[in-house]
Design a protein around this motif. Structure first.
Motif, mmCIF file in Angstrom:
data_model
loop_
_atom_site.group_PDB
_atom_site.id
_atom_site.type_symbol
_atom_site.label_atom_id
_atom_site.label_comp_id
_atom_site.label_asym_id
_atom_site.label_seq_id
_atom_site.Cartn_x
_atom_site.Cartn_y
_atom_site.Cartn_z
ATOM 1 N N ASP A 8 112.527 65.544 22.505
ATOM 2 C CA ASP A 8 113.045 64.481 21.639
ATOM 3 C C ASP A 8 113.955 65.166 20.613
ATOM 4 O OD1 ASP A 8 113.445 62.017 20.522
ATOM 5 O OD2 ASP A 8 111.337 61.613 20.075
ATOM 6 N N GLY A 9 115.243 64.854 20.678
ATOM 7 C CA GLY A 9 116.222 65.564 19.832
ATOM 8 C C GLY A 9 116.950 66.637 20.623
ATOM 9 N N ALA A 10 117.159 66.368 21.910
ATOM 10 C CA ALA A 10 117.660 67.418 22.820
ATOM 11 C C ALA A 10 119.124 67.778 22.616
ATOM 12 C CB ALA A 10 117.430 67.003 24.269
ATOM 13 N N VAL A 11 119.858 67.011 21.806
ATOM 14 C CA VAL A 11 121.261 67.400 21.587
ATOM 15 C C VAL A 11 121.460 68.037 20.206
ATOM 16 C CG1 VAL A 11 122.162 65.689 23.199
ATOM 17 C CG2 VAL A 11 122.060 65.133 20.757
ATOM 18 N N GLY A 12 120.381 68.239 19.480
ATOM 19 C CA GLY A 12 120.474 68.971 18.205
ATOM 20 C C GLY A 12 120.486 70.471 18.462
ATOM 21 N N THR A 13 120.592 71.237 17.402
ATOM 22 C CA THR A 13 120.736 72.693 17.519
ATOM 23 C C THR A 13 119.517 73.329 18.194
ATOM 24 O OG1 THR A 13 121.907 72.513 15.423
ATOM 25 C CG2 THR A 13 121.350 74.733 16.166
ATOM 26 N N THR A 14 118.337 72.999 17.709
ATOM 27 C CA THR A 14 117.106 73.567 18.262
ATOM 28 C C THR A 14 116.836 73.003 19.656
ATOM 29 O OG1 THR A 14 116.267 73.615 16.004
ATOM 30 C CG2 THR A 14 114.664 73.945 17.736
ATOM 31 N N GLY A 15 117.022 71.701 19.788
ATOM 32 C CA GLY A 15 116.743 71.035 21.057
ATOM 33 C C GLY A 15 117.615 71.554 22.191
ATOM 34 N N LEU A 16 118.895 71.752 21.904
ATOM 35 C CA LEU A 16 119.813 72.247 22.936
ATOM 36 C C LEU A 16 119.389 73.610 23.454
ATOM 37 C CD1 LEU A 16 123.520 71.554 21.894
ATOM 38 C CD2 LEU A 16 122.418 71.005 24.082
ATOM 39 N N GLU A 17 118.993 74.469 22.527
ATOM 40 C CA GLU A 17 118.570 75.826 22.909
ATOM 41 C C GLU A 17 117.319 75.781 23.780
ATOM 42 O OE1 GLU A 17 118.914 79.320 21.379
ATOM 43 O OE2 GLU A 17 120.964 78.845 20.800
ATOM 44 N N ILE A 18 116.414 74.865 23.442
ATOM 45 C CA ILE A 18 115.187 74.753 24.247
ATOM 46 C C ILE A 18 115.538 74.213 25.627
ATOM 47 C CG2 ILE A 18 112.956 73.583 24.426
ATOM 48 C CD1 ILE A 18 112.841 73.677 21.330
ATOM 49 N N ARG A 19 116.405 73.228 25.633
ATOM 50 C CA ARG A 19 116.823 72.616 26.895
ATOM 51 C C ARG A 19 117.431 73.660 27.838
ATOM 52 N NH1 ARG A 19 120.608 67.275 26.896
ATOM 53 N NH2 ARG A 19 120.907 67.131 29.137
ATOM 54 N N GLU A 20 118.317 74.489 27.291
ATOM 55 C CA GLU A 20 118.952 75.526 28.126
ATOM 56 C C GLU A 20 117.925 76.482 28.715
ATOM 57 O OE1 GLU A 20 123.043 75.536 25.508
ATOM 58 O OE2 GLU A 20 121.826 77.362 25.541
ATOM 59 N N ARG A 21 116.862 76.746 27.934
ATOM 60 C CA ARG A 21 115.845 77.689 28.415
ATOM 61 C C ARG A 21 114.925 77.066 29.457
ATOM 62 N NH1 ARG A 21 114.439 81.516 24.145
ATOM 63 N NH2 ARG A 21 116.067 81.550 22.587
ATOM 64 N N LEU A 22 114.774 75.720 29.409
ATOM 65 C CA LEU A 22 113.830 75.075 30.341
ATOM 66 C C LEU A 22 114.509 74.575 31.613
ATOM 67 C CD1 LEU A 22 111.530 73.022 27.914
ATOM 68 C CD2 LEU A 22 111.298 75.392 28.691
ATOM 69 N N GLU A 23 115.825 74.333 31.510
ATOM 70 C CA GLU A 23 116.542 73.822 32.684
ATOM 71 C C GLU A 23 116.440 74.837 33.818
ATOM 72 O OE1 GLU A 23 119.964 70.880 30.869
ATOM 73 O OE2 GLU A 23 120.407 72.997 31.074
ATOM 74 N N GLY A 24 116.191 74.339 35.001
ATOM 75 C CA GLY A 24 116.159 75.248 36.157
ATOM 76 C C GLY A 24 114.796 75.877 36.396
ATOM 77 N N ARG A 25 113.830 75.626 35.515
ATOM 78 C CA ARG A 25 112.493 76.185 35.766
ATOM 79 C C ARG A 25 111.772 75.351 36.819
ATOM 80 N NH1 ARG A 25 109.363 78.285 30.409
ATOM 81 N NH2 ARG A 25 107.595 77.931 31.791
ATOM 82 N N SER A 26 111.189 76.029 37.789
ATOM 83 C CA SER A 26 110.546 75.293 38.886
ATOM 84 C C SER A 26 109.186 74.740 38.457
ATOM 85 C CB SER A 26 110.381 76.193 40.102
ATOM 86 O OG SER A 26 109.628 77.327 39.723
ATOM 87 N N ASP A 27 108.623 75.268 37.354
ATOM 88 C CA ASP A 27 107.304 74.777 36.921
ATOM 89 C C ASP A 27 107.415 73.636 35.908
ATOM 90 O OD1 ASP A 27 108.381 76.462 34.992
ATOM 91 O OD2 ASP A 27 106.437 77.203 34.307
#
Ligand SMILES: NC(=O)C1=CN([C@@H]2O[C@H](COP(=O)(O)OP(=O)(O)OC[C@H]3O[C@@H](n4cnc5c(N)ncnc54)[C@H](OP(=O)(O)O)[C@@H]3O)[C@@H](O)[C@H]2O)C=CC1
Ligand SMILES: CC(=O)N[C@@H](CCC(=O)OP(=O)(O)O)C(=O)O
Length: 304
Positions: A8-27
């Motif tokens: 929740d807040g995925a286009v903010g500064t913190t959210g974007l960074e988390i999103r980039e790290r989680l994208e592509g994870r198979s788990d």
């Protein structure tokens, strides 16, 4: 097993960074809402309650509201805001300091400055080297991304400053968590500042020998820090003979480095932490906590 994670807040500064790290994870099955629905309360409620874990990357008031939307008892929450860092029922998300993040339903990610302060101070209070009523001072400098989208825009438009001090009248919102989680009897004086660099932090705690147990040495301080952090992958206690510390030292990583210096006479000490405000100071810590909560490899998605 795949965990469904909603940011929740995925286009903010913190959210974007988390999103980039989680994208592509198979788990992980990552859920974010499109531009038209990301602030729609009904859409957020649905996404929150369909998730195994929710990461809140929102201003405090919006984070508090998001928590009221949780109806499904399965949902576990990581809040990156400062809304719940001293709240009952929330686990402080600093696993290296012994908080049981893996078993928690509600985890409050530490503030970026408190991450450095608590790493330097909490082990020393616990070891009896710093007295709980020592009257501590902490100075911190952050990259401007620590202020989120608004501060990034300000600095990148050329309206920032090479270095500026703020919270001049004290009472910064990070002081309560510093006081509580270091088990101090009184609030530290906190002197934050921002430098004209995107990311990175230097956090310092100066100490007079009188604030420490009699006879405390640099080696004793390092040993107490090492006893807490030596088996942890992200926090390193330096024994390097450095003469300069740069705000860039741990920028771009999820590491934190702790340094201990002392005067030749042994009457003054200087504790210094370097980290990235968006690494161990926010997004990296959130991913670390998520890994623990869903039983993933603790270092997946982290830069050690
Ligand atoms: N930046 C950092 O280094 C750190 C940040 N934090 C904390 O993390 C949280 C997020 O900070 P940061 O990412 O920097 O902030 P940003 O301002 O960059 O991002 C916040 C995001 O939240 C969105 N938002 C605001 N209100 C709502 C709402 N009611 N519903 C849905 N979305 C909403 C904003 O939307 P819009 O884009 O429309 O403005 C924005 O995208 C804050 O609480 C901050 O204090 C913690 C440690 C470090
Ligand atoms: C440079 C800057 O402005 N930094 C922010 C703190 C960033 C952070 O840690 O956010 P939380 O408050 O959610 O912990 C500030 O001082 O308010």
């Amino acid at each position: 097993m795949t965990a469904t994670v909603y940011i929740d807040g995925a286009v903010g500064t913190t959210g974007l960074e988390i999103r980039e790290r989680l994208e592509g994870r198979s788990d992980i099955r990552l859920v974010t809402l499109g531009e038209d629905r990301r602030k729609d309360v009904a859409a957020r409620r649905e996404a929150i309650n369909d998730a195994d874990a929710v990461i809140l990357c929102l201003p405090d008031e919006a984070a508090k509201e998001a928590v009221t939307l949780v109806e499904n008892p399965r949902v576990r929450v990581i809040d990156a805001s400062s809304a719940h860092r001293v709240a009952d029922g929330w686990t402080y998300g600093f696993p290296e300091l012994g908080f049981d993040v893996a078993g928690a339903q509600r985890v409050s990610n530490p503030g970026c400055y408190p991450t450095g302060f608590l790493a330097l101070v909490t082990p020393l209070v616990r070891a009896g080297l710093i007295k709980s009523d020592a009257g501590l001072v902490v100075h911190g400098t952050s990259g401007y991304s620590g202020g989120g989208k608004a501060m990034i825009a300000e600095f990148e438009a050329g309206n920032g400053s090479a270095h500026r001090a703020y919270a001049l009248r004290l009472g910064h919102k990070h002081v309560p968590e510093m006081t509580r989680h270091a088990a101090l009897a009184g609030a530290p004086i906190f002197l934050p500042s921002v430098a004209n660099i995107h990311r990175g932090m230097v956090i310092e705690v100066p100490l007079h020998a009188a604030q420490l147990a009699p006879g405390t040495t640099v080696a004793a301080i390092r040993d107490a820090l090492a006893a807490t952090f030596d088996d942890t992958p992200l926090v390193r206690v330096s024994t390097d003979d450095v003469t300069l510390i740069r705000i860039e030292d741990d920028a771009g990583t999820d590491r934190m480095t702790l340094h201990v210096f002392g005067s030749p006479a042994g009457d003054q000490f200087r504790l210094v932490a370097t980290l990235d405000n968006l690494g161990k100071g926010a997004s990296g810590a959130a991913v670390q906590n998520l890994n623990l909560m869903i039983g993933a490899d603790p270092l997946t998605g982290l830069v050690c």
